[in-house]
Design a protein around this motif. Structure first.
Motif, PDB file in Angstrom:
ATOM      1  N   GLU A 119       0.858  -1.199   0.000  1.00  0.00           N
ATOM      2  CA  GLU A 119       0.000   0.000   0.000  1.00  0.00           C
ATOM      3  C   GLU A 119       0.882   1.232   0.000  1.00  0.00           C
ATOM      4  OE1 GLU A 119      -3.367  -0.380   0.034  1.00  0.00           O
ATOM      5  OE2 GLU A 119      -3.794   1.748  -0.022  1.00  0.00           O
TER       6      GLU A 119
ATOM      7  N   VAL B  43      -1.677   6.632  -1.122  1.00  0.00           N
ATOM      8  CA  VAL B  43      -2.252   7.775  -1.815  1.00  0.00           C
ATOM      9  C   VAL B  43      -3.492   8.229  -1.040  1.00  0.00           C
ATOM     10  CG1 VAL B  43      -3.293   8.582  -3.969  1.00  0.00           C
ATOM     11  CG2 VAL B  43      -1.415   6.922  -4.032  1.00  0.00           C
TER      12      VAL B  43
ATOM     13  N   THR C  31       3.775  11.097 -11.680  1.00  0.00           N
ATOM     14  CA  THR C  31       2.597  11.139 -12.554  1.00  0.00           C
ATOM     15  C   THR C  31       1.343  10.925 -11.724  1.00  0.00           C
ATOM     16  OG1 THR C  31       3.884  10.196 -14.364  1.00  0.00           O
ATOM     17  CG2 THR C  31       1.506  10.129 -14.585  1.00  0.00           C
TER      18      THR C  31
ATOM     19  N   TYR D 206      -9.680  10.204 -12.304  1.00  0.00           N
ATOM     20  CA  TYR D 206     -10.763   9.449 -12.918  1.00  0.00           C
ATOM     21  C   TYR D 206     -12.097   9.834 -12.267  1.00  0.00           C
ATOM     22  CZ  TYR D 206      -7.161   6.340 -14.819  1.00  0.00           C
ATOM     23  OH  TYR D 206      -6.074   5.839 -15.488  1.00  0.00           O
TER      24      TYR D 206
ATOM     25  N   PRO E 270     -14.334   3.405 -13.765  1.00  0.00           N
ATOM     26  CA  PRO E 270     -13.714   4.735 -13.774  1.00  0.00           C
ATOM     27  C   PRO E 270     -13.488   5.229 -15.198  1.00  0.00           C
ATOM     28  CG  PRO E 270     -12.578   3.260 -12.245  1.00  0.00           C
ATOM     29  CD  PRO E 270     -13.519   2.415 -13.048  1.00  0.00           C
TER      30      PRO E 270
ATOM     31  N   GLN F 148      -4.255  13.480 -17.011  1.00  0.00           N
ATOM     32  CA  GLN F 148      -3.040  13.032 -16.348  1.00  0.00           C
ATOM     33  C   GLN F 148      -2.040  14.180 -16.290  1.00  0.00           C
ATOM     34  OE1 GLN F 148      -0.994   9.145 -17.406  1.00  0.00           O
ATOM     35  NE2 GLN F 148       0.399  10.583 -18.388  1.00  0.00           N
TER      36      GLN F 148
ATOM     37  N   LEU G  33     -11.512   9.643  -8.383  1.00  0.00           N
ATOM     38  CA  LEU G  33     -10.326   8.895  -7.963  1.00  0.00           C
ATOM     39  C   LEU G  33      -9.066   9.532  -8.512  1.00  0.00           C
ATOM     40  CD1 LEU G  33     -11.656   5.317  -8.870  1.00  0.00           C
ATOM     41  CD2 LEU G  33     -11.493   6.278  -6.567  1.00  0.00           C
TER      42      LEU G  33
ATOM     43  N   SER H 121       1.598   7.267  -9.994  1.00  0.00           N
ATOM     44  CA  SER H 121       2.322   6.232 -10.725  1.00  0.00           C
ATOM     45  C   SER H 121       3.797   6.243 -10.413  1.00  0.00           C
ATOM     46  CB  SER H 121       2.149   6.427 -12.229  1.00  0.00           C
ATOM     47  OG  SER H 121       0.803   6.447 -12.585  1.00  0.00           O
TER      48      SER H 121
ATOM     49  N   PHE I 107       7.894  -3.590 -15.655  1.00  0.00           N
ATOM     50  CA  PHE I 107       7.343  -3.543 -16.995  1.00  0.00           C
ATOM     51  C   PHE I 107       6.737  -2.196 -17.353  1.00  0.00           C
ATOM     52  CE2 PHE I 107       8.108  -7.838 -17.962  1.00  0.00           C
ATOM     53  CZ  PHE I 107       7.824  -8.613 -16.858  1.00  0.00           C
TER      54      PHE I 107
ATOM     55  N   TYR J 262       4.499   1.554 -15.775  1.00  0.00           N
ATOM     56  CA  TYR J 262       3.902   2.289 -14.686  1.00  0.00           C
ATOM     57  C   TYR J 262       2.782   1.474 -14.049  1.00  0.00           C
ATOM     58  CZ  TYR J 262       6.317   6.476 -16.295  1.00  0.00           C
ATOM     59  OH  TYR J 262       7.264   7.391 -16.644  1.00  0.00           O
ATOM     60  N   GLU J 263       2.830   1.334 -12.731  1.00  0.00           N
ATOM     61  CA  GLU J 263       1.705   0.773 -11.997  1.00  0.00           C
ATOM     62  C   GLU J 263       1.018   1.925 -11.291  1.00  0.00           C
ATOM     63  OE1 GLU J 263       2.428  -2.517  -9.418  1.00  0.00           O
ATOM     64  OE2 GLU J 263       0.547  -2.247  -8.319  1.00  0.00           O
ATOM     65  N   GLN J 264      -0.270   2.018 -11.428  1.00  0.00           N
ATOM     66  CA  GLN J 264      -1.017   3.113 -10.814  1.00  0.00           C
ATOM     67  C   GLN J 264      -1.553   2.678  -9.455  1.00  0.00           C
ATOM     68  OE1 GLN J 264      -3.448   5.721 -13.181  1.00  0.00           O
ATOM     69  NE2 GLN J 264      -2.937   4.612 -15.027  1.00  0.00           N
TER      70      GLN J 264
ATOM     71  N   PHE K 183      -4.157   3.731  -6.571  1.00  0.00           N
ATOM     72  CA  PHE K 183      -5.349   4.559  -6.442  1.00  0.00           C
ATOM     73  C   PHE K 183      -5.570   5.005  -5.011  1.00  0.00           C
ATOM     74  CE2 PHE K 183      -7.619   4.578 -10.484  1.00  0.00           C
ATOM     75  CZ  PHE K 183      -6.912   3.624 -11.196  1.00  0.00           C
ATOM     76  N   GLY K 184      -6.130   6.203  -4.908  1.00  0.00           N
ATOM     77  CA  GLY K 184      -6.589   6.691  -3.628  1.00  0.00           C
ATOM     78  C   GLY K 184      -7.987   6.176  -3.337  1.00  0.00           C
ATOM     79  N   PRO K 185      -8.521   6.479  -2.154  1.00  0.00           N
ATOM     80  CA  PRO K 185      -9.840   5.970  -1.771  1.00  0.00           C
ATOM     81  C   PRO K 185     -10.991   6.705  -2.450  1.00  0.00           C
ATOM     82  CG  PRO K 185      -8.953   7.343  -0.047  1.00  0.00           C
ATOM     83  CD  PRO K 185      -7.874   7.208  -1.072  1.00  0.00           C
TER      84      PRO K 185
END
Lengths: 110, 114
Positions: free
Chosen positions: B1, B4, B31, B35, B43, B48, B90, B94, B99, B101-103, B105-107
């Motif tokens: 976690e 964010v 980044t 959403y 979403p 961005q 949301l 990033s 491989f 960018y993994e995003q 997310f916030g709540p």
């Protein structure tokens, strides 16, 4: 423009049964495909991506470019798999812009 | 976690008003994406920001605007609110990993426009 379709809003299975959550996409280039999951009262989180070709929590997904599909599968569902699942597409050249499907709620009954 | 955070958790506004939603990314995430998630839908990408500049936008009108700050926080501003703007908003930050960018997310912030 790209589009992601998840034809099932709700999928209900019994514990131990196989699960397949369907995802179809339309995109003219080479996309990256993802599955995101949202458990109850938790935030959206990445489950797996097609590039890494890994199995997470027993789930796998294979990108089928011929059928433009990226179905999520698990051979034996567990009650803790109950959640909202979203399929998402990232165009190959568009930063982090994700196009999400409408989501499928998976309910695993005891 | 990665932690964010978003504020406020929820708020209620009147049609025509303006609203600012806030997001705090983790240090090092350069980044941030925003959403909109309407009830019962997935979403939808708004825009961005990369290194404080907008570098991608979805199908949203100009009354949706944003800012990203050097301390990795960001804002989403919506002017002239409409009833259809009621949704969960949301943000996702990033980090380049393996491989790509993994995003994270916030709540989310639940906005209700009356």
């Amino acid at each position: 423009a790209q589009r992601v379709t998840q034809p099932e809003k709700l999928l209900s299975v019994f514990k131990g049964a196989p699960v397949e959550l369907k995802c179809n996409y339309s995109y003219s280039g080479s996309p990256e495909l993802f599955w995101y999951v949202q458990y109850s009262r938790q935030r959206l989180q990445l489950l797996l991506r097609h590039i890494s070709r890994e199995s997470i929590k027993g789930f796998t997904a294979d990108l089928n470019k011929g059928e433009t599909s990226f179905h999520l599968k698990k051979p034996f569902a567990q009650e803790e798999d109950s959640a909202m699942y979203y399929c998402a597409l990232k165009p190959g050249n568009a930063g982090n812009m994700l196009t999400f499907g409408g989501g499928t709620r998976l309910m695993v009954k005891p | 976690e990665t932690g964010v955070t978003q504020s406020p958790t929820h708020l209620i506004k009147t049609r025509g008003q303006q609203v600012t939603l806030r997001c705090s990314s983790q240090s090092g995430h350069n980044t941030v994406s925003w959403y909109q998630q309407a009830l019962g839908q997935g979403p939808q990408f708004i825009f961005q920001y990369y290194r404080e500049e907008e570098n991608g936008r979805g199908n949203f009108p100009p009354r949706f605007s944003g800012l990203q700050f050097p301390n990795y926080s960001s804002e989403l501003n919506v002017n002239a609110l409409e009833l259809d703007d009621s949704a969960l908003y949301l943000c996702a930050s990033s980090l380049l990993q393996g491989f790509g960018y993994e995003q994270y997310f916030g709540p989310g912030t639940r906005l209700t426009v009356t």
